[in-house]
Scaffold this active site. Structure first.
Site, mmCIF file in Angstrom:
data_model
loop_
_atom_site.group_PDB
_atom_site.id
_atom_site.type_symbol
_atom_site.label_atom_id
_atom_site.label_comp_id
_atom_site.label_asym_id
_atom_site.label_seq_id
_atom_site.Cartn_x
_atom_site.Cartn_y
_atom_site.Cartn_z
ATOM 1 N N GLU A 165 0.797 -1.257 0.149
ATOM 2 C CA GLU A 165 -0.095 0.199 -0.055
ATOM 3 C C GLU A 165 0.898 1.233 -0.083
ATOM 4 O O GLU A 165 0.652 2.129 0.934
ATOM 5 C CB GLU A 165 -1.120 0.041 1.252
ATOM 6 C CG GLU A 165 -1.884 -1.277 1.200
ATOM 7 C CD GLU A 165 -3.222 -1.134 2.193
ATOM 8 O OE1 GLU A 165 -2.833 -0.410 3.112
ATOM 9 O OE2 GLU A 165 -4.147 -1.943 1.948
ATOM 10 N N GLU A 353 -5.811 -8.402 0.168
ATOM 11 C CA GLU A 353 -6.399 -8.190 1.390
ATOM 12 C C GLU A 353 -7.886 -7.988 1.045
ATOM 13 O O GLU A 353 -8.136 -7.445 0.019
ATOM 14 C CB GLU A 353 -5.674 -7.116 1.990
ATOM 15 C CG GLU A 353 -4.347 -7.217 2.765
ATOM 16 C CD GLU A 353 -3.909 -5.949 3.491
ATOM 17 O OE1 GLU A 353 -4.799 -5.184 4.047
ATOM 18 O OE2 GLU A 353 -2.652 -5.745 3.718
HETATM 19 C C1 FCB Z 1 -4.693 -2.383 5.256
HETATM 20 C C2 FCB Z 1 -3.288 -2.479 5.716
HETATM 21 C C3 FCB Z 1 -3.462 -3.755 6.776
HETATM 22 C C4 FCB Z 1 -4.727 -3.505 7.781
HETATM 23 C C5 FCB Z 1 -5.812 -3.372 6.918
HETATM 24 C C6 FCB Z 1 -6.932 -3.606 7.796
HETATM 25 O O1 FCB Z 1 -4.648 -0.987 4.831
HETATM 26 O O2 FCB Z 1 -2.425 -3.252 4.738
HETATM 27 O O3 FCB Z 1 -2.062 -3.922 7.376
HETATM 28 O O4 FCB Z 1 -4.384 -2.776 8.488
HETATM 29 O O5 FCB Z 1 -5.705 -2.393 6.275
#
Ligand code: FCB
Length: 453
Positions: A165, A353
Site C-alpha cells: 500500500e 487483502e
Molecule cells: C490495510 C493494511 C493492513 C490492515 C488492513 C485493515 O490497509 O495493509 O495492514 O491494517 O488495512
C-alpha cells in the site's frame, strides 16, 4: 451465483509482522518506525503498541497449525524489516532470517504456499536519520533488505510482495502523520510515495535474479464514485481516482505517472516534481508479475471548494450496510474493481487483502458467532466469482486477516480476524467465519455452500 476456482488458486489469509508478532526485543531485532511512533502520546487509540500483538513470533507453529486446520493453501505474512536489518543498512541479522526460514519451511511442509511481503510498514528506525522514505537512499536500503531475504528464501518462496500500500504509506505516514513516521507534509508525501514505487522496482530487480520468483506490489484500491450525477462530482471522482489509484497503477503498468495528477500536485505544491528524475518511470515499469489488490470499501466523492484537494469524501447517502468501523460494505464495487483492473491494466490479479471489522467475541459456549463477517465473506466471494466469470484473471484471495491483531493507530479495538485472539492469554479461537471460509476453500468457491450453513 455459485462458482468454483481453478485448482491452483491461492486460497489463504494475510497478516503482517508488526501487527501480529510481538517479541520486539528478541533475536537482535532493531527498532522500527512503529516502535517509536507508538510511544508518541495519543498516537495509538488505547495507548497500545506491538510489543505483545498476537504473540505470533513465539506462537508461529500454532499459527501454521491453524492455517493447515482451516485447509488454506496460502499464507501471506511479512518479514519484519528491522529484524533482518537492525541498523537499516549493512549488517544482516541471521537470527531474524532463521525465524522466517522456520516459518516458510513449516508452511511448505503443510502444503501451504508462502506469500511473502517485504515492506509492510515497519521500516528500521535507523533509516529515519536520512528521512525515511523521503530520502532516495531508502531505495538502496530496501534493495539491501530484499537481497538479504531473497538470498535465504528465494529458493523456496515463489510469491513476493515488495511493498504494501504505497498510497497509505504516503498518505498516513507522510501527509497526515497518523501512521509512522508521523510526518505531515504534502510535498514529502509525494516524494515518499515515489521512492516506495522506485523501491518496488529495485526490489523486483533483485528478485528477478532468482529464477522462479513472482513479484508484485499490493495496492490499496478504492473505487471512487460521484455522489451525484453533476459534472462537478464526476470530476471529483476522477480526481480522487487519480490520487488514490491511478497514481500508483499507471507507473507500475509502464504508463508513467498520470498527467492530470502530476499537474494537480505541481499546482498544489507550487513546484515541479523534481524527485521524479529521468529514467525513474522506466525503473518502476515492467517489474510486476502480478498486482496485489487490497480492497475494503469504496469512496463516494463530491466537489470541494478549490484548494489543495478539489474533491472530498462524502460517503454514501442513505442507510447502507457498514462494518463496525463504519466502512460501507460494498461487494459490487469489489466486482467492478476487479473487472476494471482486468480491462485497463496488464496484470494478473491476486486479492492480497479483503475483510472487515466485526467485534464479535466468544459467547458462554466459547463459540464466536460472527454472522456479519460470514455474510461479508459470502458477498465478496460472490462478487469475485462474478468478476472471474466475466473474465477477470484472479489468481488468489487472501483474507485480511488470519488473526485479530494490532490495527495500527486504532490499536487493538478493531477485530479483523477469522480467528479470535484473547490478548491477555494469546488463546486462539476459530470464529464461525473461519469455519465457513474453510468450507469455501475446500469447495474451491461457493459451489455447494448452502446459504444457512
Ligand atoms: C490495510 C493494511 C493492513 C490492515 C488492513 C485493515 O490497509 O495493509 O495492514 O491494517 O488495512
Amino acid at each position: 451465483m455459485t462458482f468454483r476456482c481453478p485448482p491452483d488458486f491461492l486460497w489463504g489469509a494475510a497478516t503482517s509482522a508488526y501487527q501480529i508478532e510481538g517479541s520486539l526485543d528478541v533475536d537482535g531485532r532493531g527498532e522500527s518506525v512503529w516502535d517509536v511512533f507508538a510511544r508518541r502520546p495519543g498516537a495509538i487509540e488505547g495507548g497500545g503498541d506491538g510489543s505483545l500483538a498476537s504473540d505470533s513470533y513465539r506462537r508461529w507453529a500454532d499459527d501454521v497449525e491453524l492455517i493447515a486446520s482451516l485447509s488454506l493453501n496460502a499464507y501471506r505474512f511479512s518479514v519484519g524489516w528491522s529484524r533482518i536489518m537492525p541498523d537499516g543498512r549493512g549488517r544482516v541479522e541471521p537470527r531474524g532470517l532463521d525465524h522466517y526460514e522456520r516459518l516458510v519451511d513449516a508452511l511448505l511442509a503443510c502444503g501451504v504456499t508462502p506469500v511473502l511481503t517485504l515492506n509492510h510498514w515497519d521500516m528500521p528506525q535507523a533509516l529515519m536519520a536520512d528521512g525515511g522514505w523521503i530520502a532516495r537512499s531508502c531505495v538502496d536500503a530496501f534493495a539491501e533488505f530484499t537481497t538479504a531475504v531473497a538470498g535465504r528464501l528465494a529458493d523456496r518462496v515463489e510469491w513476493w510482495i515488495t511493498q504494501n500500500e504505497p498510497w497509505i504509506i504516503a498518505l498516513l505516514g507522510y501527509q497526515l502523520g497518523l501512521h509512522a513516521p508521523g510526518v505531515r507534509d504534502l510535498g514529502a508525501s509525494v516524494t515518499a510515495g515515489h521512492h516506495v514505487l522506485l523501491a518496488h522496482g529495485a526490489g523486483a530487480d533483485v528478485l528477478r535474479q532468482h529464477p522462479g520468483t513472482r513479484v508484485g506490489a499490493a495496492l490499496s484500491l478504492f473505487p471512487c464514485d460521484p455522489a451525484t450525477p453533476s459534472d462537478e462530482d464526476a470530476a471529483a471522482a476522477v480526481g480522487s481516482d487519480g490520487y488514490v489509484n491511478r497514481w500508483y497503477l499507471d507507473p507500475l503498468a509502464g504508463r508513467g505517472y498520470p498527467t492530470d495528477m502530476r499537474e494537480h500536485y505541481e499546482r498544489a505544491l507550487g513546484r515541479e516534481l523534481s524527485e521524479i528524475r529521468d529514467g525513474d518511470e522506466d525503473a518502476i515499469a515492467g517489474r510486476s508479475d502480478f498486482l496485489g489488490v487490497n480492497y475494503y470499501t469504496r469512496r463516494v466523492m463530491a466537489a470541494a471548494p478549490p484548494g489543495p484537494f478539489p474533491w472530498r469524501v462524502v460517503g454514501p447517502s442513505g442507510d447502507v450496510a457498514r462494518t463496525d468501523e463504519g466502512w460501507e460494505i460494498a461487494p459490487d464495487s469489489f466486482r467492478d474493481l476487479l473487472l476494471r483492473l482486468h480491462r485497463d491494466y496488464p496484470f494478473p490479479l491476486v486479492v492480497t487483502e479483503n475483510g472487515g471489522v466485526f467485534g464479535d467475541a466468544p459467547l458462554h459456549d466459547g463459540r464466536v458467532r460472527d454472522v456479519r463477517r460470514q455474510a461479508f465473506l459470502r458477498a465478496h466471494m460472490r462478487a469475485m466469482g462474478e468478476a472471474m466469470a466475466a473474465g477477470a484473471d484472479v489468481r488468489g484471495y487472501l483474507h485480511w486477516s488470519l488473526l485479530d491483531n494490532f490495527e495500527w493507530s486504532l490499536g487493538y479495538r478493531p477485530r479483523f480476524g477469522l480467528v479470535h485472539v484473547d490478548y491477555p492469554t494469546g488463546r486462539r479461537t476459530v470464529k464461525d467465519s473461519g469455519r465457513l471460509y474453510a468450507r469455501i476453500v475446500a469447495a474451491g468457491g461457493l459451489d455447494g455452500i448452502e446459504e444457512d450453513a
